[in-house]
Motif scaffolding. Structure first.
Motif, mmCIF file in Angstrom:
data_model
loop_
_atom_site.group_PDB
_atom_site.id
_atom_site.type_symbol
_atom_site.label_atom_id
_atom_site.label_comp_id
_atom_site.label_asym_id
_atom_site.label_seq_id
_atom_site.Cartn_x
_atom_site.Cartn_y
_atom_site.Cartn_z
ATOM 1 N N ASP A 1 5.424 -11.726 -28.629
ATOM 2 C CA ASP A 1 4.693 -12.951 -28.324
ATOM 3 C C ASP A 1 3.709 -13.217 -29.460
ATOM 4 O O ASP A 1 3.714 -12.527 -30.487
ATOM 5 N N HIS A 2 2.853 -14.212 -29.309
ATOM 6 C CA HIS A 2 2.005 -14.636 -30.426
ATOM 7 C C HIS A 2 0.774 -13.759 -30.625
ATOM 8 O O HIS A 2 0.031 -13.949 -31.593
ATOM 9 N N HIS A 3 0.548 -12.776 -29.748
ATOM 10 C CA HIS A 3 -0.673 -11.982 -29.849
ATOM 11 C C HIS A 3 -0.601 -10.876 -30.912
ATOM 12 O O HIS A 3 -1.621 -10.448 -31.429
ATOM 13 N N GLY A 4 0.585 -10.399 -31.215
ATOM 14 C CA GLY A 4 0.697 -9.310 -32.189
ATOM 15 C C GLY A 4 0.279 -7.979 -31.601
ATOM 16 O O GLY A 4 0.197 -7.811 -30.386
ATOM 17 N N GLY A 5 0.022 -7.001 -32.480
ATOM 18 C CA GLY A 5 -0.374 -5.676 -32.038
ATOM 19 C C GLY A 5 0.495 -4.566 -32.586
ATOM 20 O O GLY A 5 0.096 -3.398 -32.587
ATOM 21 N N LEU A 6 1.705 -4.909 -33.071
ATOM 22 C CA LEU A 6 2.593 -3.906 -33.643
ATOM 23 C C LEU A 6 2.095 -3.505 -35.028
ATOM 24 O O LEU A 6 1.775 -4.367 -35.859
ATOM 25 N N GLN A 7 2.043 -2.194 -35.268
ATOM 26 C CA GLN A 7 1.670 -1.670 -36.577
ATOM 27 C C GLN A 7 2.722 -0.679 -37.059
ATOM 28 O O GLN A 7 3.229 0.139 -36.285
ATOM 29 N N VAL A 8 3.029 -0.739 -38.352
ATOM 30 C CA VAL A 8 4.062 0.077 -38.974
ATOM 31 C C VAL A 8 3.412 1.003 -39.990
ATOM 32 O O VAL A 8 2.553 0.579 -40.779
ATOM 33 N N LYS A 9 3.813 2.277 -39.992
ATOM 34 C CA LYS A 9 3.250 3.242 -40.927
ATOM 35 C C LYS A 9 4.143 3.352 -42.155
ATOM 36 O O LYS A 9 5.310 3.714 -42.063
ATOM 37 N N TRP B 1 -1.160 2.015 -42.390
ATOM 38 C CA TRP B 1 -0.703 1.221 -41.260
ATOM 39 C C TRP B 1 -0.704 -0.265 -41.638
ATOM 40 O O TRP B 1 -1.708 -0.798 -42.105
ATOM 41 N N ILE B 2 0.448 -0.910 -41.456
ATOM 42 C CA ILE B 2 0.643 -2.318 -41.776
ATOM 43 C C ILE B 2 0.805 -3.107 -40.484
ATOM 44 O O ILE B 2 1.571 -2.720 -39.600
ATOM 45 N N ASP B 3 0.106 -4.219 -40.348
ATOM 46 C CA ASP B 3 0.277 -5.091 -39.188
ATOM 47 C C ASP B 3 1.577 -5.880 -39.329
ATOM 48 O O ASP B 3 1.807 -6.547 -40.340
ATOM 49 N N ALA B 4 2.437 -5.784 -38.314
ATOM 50 C CA ALA B 4 3.656 -6.598 -38.266
ATOM 51 C C ALA B 4 3.337 -7.858 -37.465
ATOM 52 O O ALA B 4 3.697 -7.992 -36.297
ATOM 53 N N GLU B 5 2.648 -8.768 -38.095
ATOM 54 C CA GLU B 5 2.184 -9.978 -37.419
ATOM 55 C C GLU B 5 3.366 -10.818 -36.941
ATOM 56 O O GLU B 5 4.400 -10.901 -37.616
ATOM 57 N N PRO B 6 3.240 -11.470 -35.785
ATOM 58 C CA PRO B 6 4.316 -12.352 -35.319
ATOM 59 C C PRO B 6 4.534 -13.501 -36.293
ATOM 60 O O PRO B 6 3.586 -14.135 -36.742
ATOM 61 N N ILE B 7 5.789 -13.771 -36.613
ATOM 62 C CA ILE B 7 6.173 -14.910 -37.441
ATOM 63 C C ILE B 7 7.108 -15.777 -36.599
ATOM 64 O O ILE B 7 8.164 -15.303 -36.167
ATOM 65 N N PRO B 8 6.734 -17.012 -36.319
ATOM 66 C CA PRO B 8 7.570 -17.871 -35.462
ATOM 67 C C PRO B 8 9.017 -17.929 -35.948
ATOM 68 O O PRO B 8 9.279 -18.036 -37.148
ATOM 69 N N GLY B 9 9.942 -17.851 -35.016
ATOM 70 C CA GLY B 9 11.358 -17.978 -35.339
ATOM 71 C C GLY B 9 12.023 -16.718 -35.847
ATOM 72 O O GLY B 9 13.193 -16.764 -36.244
ATOM 73 N N THR B 10 11.301 -15.603 -35.863
ATOM 74 C CA THR B 10 11.861 -14.360 -36.387
ATOM 75 C C THR B 10 11.938 -13.286 -35.312
ATOM 76 O O THR B 10 11.290 -13.366 -34.272
ATOM 77 N N PHE B 11 12.727 -12.255 -35.616
ATOM 78 C CA PHE B 11 12.689 -10.992 -34.909
ATOM 79 C C PHE B 11 12.256 -9.911 -35.894
ATOM 80 O O PHE B 11 12.504 -10.021 -37.096
ATOM 81 N N VAL B 12 11.614 -8.867 -35.368
ATOM 82 C CA VAL B 12 11.290 -7.695 -36.177
ATOM 83 C C VAL B 12 12.365 -6.649 -35.921
ATOM 84 O O VAL B 12 12.662 -6.329 -34.767
ATOM 85 N N CYS B 13 12.954 -6.126 -36.991
ATOM 86 C CA CYS B 13 14.004 -5.117 -36.865
ATOM 87 C C CYS B 13 13.536 -3.800 -37.483
ATOM 88 O O CYS B 13 12.800 -3.805 -38.474
ATOM 89 N N VAL C 1 0.863 1.809 -27.028
ATOM 90 C CA VAL C 1 1.830 2.882 -27.263
ATOM 91 C C VAL C 1 1.390 3.616 -28.515
ATOM 92 O O VAL C 1 1.102 2.992 -29.549
ATOM 93 N N GLY C 2 1.367 4.947 -28.455
ATOM 94 C CA GLY C 2 0.964 5.741 -29.602
ATOM 95 C C GLY C 2 2.054 5.837 -30.667
ATOM 96 O O GLY C 2 3.163 5.295 -30.516
ATOM 97 N N GLU C 3 1.754 6.513 -31.735
ATOM 98 C CA GLU C 3 2.673 6.665 -32.863
ATOM 99 C C GLU C 3 3.993 7.289 -32.409
ATOM 100 O O GLU C 3 4.018 8.287 -31.699
ATOM 101 N N HIS C 4 5.111 6.698 -32.862
ATOM 102 C CA HIS C 4 6.432 7.202 -32.503
ATOM 103 C C HIS C 4 7.474 6.552 -33.403
ATOM 104 O O HIS C 4 7.196 5.597 -34.128
ATOM 105 N N THR C 5 8.685 7.085 -33.367
ATOM 106 C CA THR C 5 9.851 6.409 -33.927
ATOM 107 C C THR C 5 10.807 6.107 -32.781
ATOM 108 O O THR C 5 10.807 6.786 -31.757
ATOM 109 N N ASP C 6 11.643 5.075 -32.941
ATOM 110 C CA ASP C 6 12.659 4.781 -31.935
ATOM 111 C C ASP C 6 13.804 5.768 -32.102
ATOM 112 O O ASP C 6 14.166 6.135 -33.213
ATOM 113 N N TYR C 7 14.396 6.199 -30.991
ATOM 114 C CA TYR C 7 15.370 7.276 -31.084
ATOM 115 C C TYR C 7 16.802 6.801 -31.291
ATOM 116 O O TYR C 7 17.697 7.603 -31.519
ATOM 117 N N GLY C 8 17.051 5.491 -31.216
ATOM 118 C CA GLY C 8 18.410 4.991 -31.312
ATOM 119 C C GLY C 8 18.823 4.590 -32.716
ATOM 120 O O GLY C 8 18.383 5.154 -33.715
#
Length: 310
Positions: free
Chosen positions: A191-199, A204-216, A176-183
Motif C-alpha cells: 500500500d502507499h504507507h511503505g515500511g519495507l526495508q532491504v539490507k 538498510w534501504i527503504d523500498a518505497e512504494p512506487i505506483p504501478g509496480t510490484f517489488v520482487c 516483521v524482523g530481519e529475515h529472508t524468504d524461504y521460497g
C-alpha cells in the motif's frame, strides 16, 4: 544505493540483463509493465481493508485451524513467528484453489464471502502469469533456455498468497524482523504507507512504494538453485505508529515434489547469513523443505502437516 525498476515490456534480453544485475546486487527489484489490471488491484485492496476492519470474532470464522493441512485462512496478531519471535501483524493465507487433499498445502481456500473469493482467485491467476514471465527472465539471465525452470520446477508451481495487515504499534519497532524468504520468488504489492526495508552491503534501504509496480525478491530456493550466485537478501518491515499498513506478498515456488538441485557449481561466499544457516546443505524435495519451514512459522499447526502420505 537505489533498487532497480525493470519494465517487463522491454526486449527479453534487456529484461534478463537487468534482472541478472539486480539479483547480483540487492536481490530486490521493482517491475512495471507487468499487465496486472489496476481495477483488480483496487478491488483487492478495498476488500482487504474491509475484512481487517471487522471484529476479531468475525475474522476468526475463517481461522487457519479450520483450513487443516491446506494451511489456509485467518490468523490474529502474534500467531506467526519470524526467527522465533511473534510478528506484529494479522493475515490471511491462500493458495491454489484445489479439491480437499491429505497432502499439506493442497486443498480449498477459506474466504469471507464470494466477492472476495472471485477477486483473490483472479489476482492469483494474474500473479502466476507474472511469476512465469519473471522465471523466464531469470533463466535467460543465467544463460539458460527461457523454459529451464518451467520444465524442471515451475510448470505446476506451488502458489502461496498472503494478505497482511500491520496495525498501529505504539513504541514497538518492527512489524516483521530481519529475515529472508524461504521460497523461490516473491512478488509484493504494497500500500502507499511503505515500511519495507532491504539490507544491502550492511546498509538498510527503504523500498518505497512506487505506483504501478510490484517489488520482487529472491528467496532461499533461488539462492540454492543458482548455487549462491543470486543470494537471497535479508529484509524487514518497520512498524507503524498511527495507521494500519497492508501488504500482499505472492510466493511463486517450485512444485511440491520437485527435487531441488543447483544449476551450476556453488559460488563460495565468506559472508555469513543472517540466521547462520546454509541453504545449500538441504537435500530432498521442495515439499520436504517447506514442511520444515511451516513448523517454525506456525508451530501450532505442526501436528496437522506432519506424517502426511506421500
Amino acid at each position: 544505493m537505489s533498487i532497480s525498476v525493470i519494465d517487463m515490456r522491454a526486449e527479453p534480453a534487456k529484461v534478463a540483463a537487468e534482472i541478472g544485475e539486480a539479483c547480483r546486487t540487492h536481490g530486490f527489484f521493482y517491475i512495471t509493465g507487468h499487465g496486472v489490471d489496476e481495477d483488480l488491484q483496487a478491488r483487492l485492496e478495498q476488500q482487504s481493508r474491509e475484512f481487517f476492519a471487522k471484529d476479531v470474532e468475525d475474522k476468526m470464522r475463517i481461522r487457519m485451524r479450520l483450513g487443516g493441512r491446506a494451511w489456509r485462512g485467518y490468523f490474529p496478531v502474534g500467531d506467526e513467528l519470524t526467527s522465533d519471535k511473534p510478528d506484529r501483524k494479522e493475515g490471511l493465507y491462500f493458495g491454489a484453489e484445489l479439491p480437499p487433499s491429505d497432502r499439506p498445502l493442497h486443498g480449498p481456500n477459506l474466504f469471507p464471502d464470494e466477492d472476495f473469493r472471485q477477486t483473490v482467485l483472479a489476482y492469483m491467476d494474474a500473479l502466476t502469469n507474472v511469476g512465469h514471465a519473471l522465471m523466464r527472465g531469470i533463466a535467460l539471465s543465467l544463460d539458460l533456455d527461457s523454459e529451464y525452470f518451467a520444465e524442471r520446477y515451475t510448470r505446476d508451481p506451488l502458489i502461496l498468497f498472503r494478505i497482511f495487515n500491520y496495525p498501529p504499534g505504539g513504541d514497538e519497532a518492527w512489524g516483521v524482523g530481519e529475515h529472508t524468504d524461504y521460497g523461490l520468488l516473491t512478488i509484493l504489492k504494497q500500500d502507499h504507507h511503505g515500511g519495507l526495508q532491504v539490507k544491502s552491503q550492511d546498509t538498510w534501504i527503504d523500498a518505497e512504494p512506487i505506483p504501478g509496480t510490484f517489488v520482487c525478491n529472491i528467496g532461499d530456493m533461488l539462492d540454492r538453485l543458482t548455487g549462491g550466485l543470486y543470494r537471497s537478501t535479508p529484509h524487514r518491515v518497520v512498524g507503524t505508529r498511527d495507521h494500519d499498513r497492508l501488504s500482499w506478498p505472492f510466493f511463486f515456488d517450485p512444485n511440491f515434489d520437485a527435487d531441488v538441485r543447483a544449476v551450476g557449481q556453488r559460488v563460495l561466499s565468506t559472508e555469513p547469513r543472517w540466521d547462520g544457516a546454509n541453504v545449500h546443505d538441504f537435500e530432498g524435495t521442495y515439499g520436504d523443505y517447506l514442511m520444515a519451514k511451516v513448523a517454525k512459522v506456525f508451530p501450532q499447526l505442526t501436528e496437522k502437516v506432519q506424517d502426511f502420505p506421500r
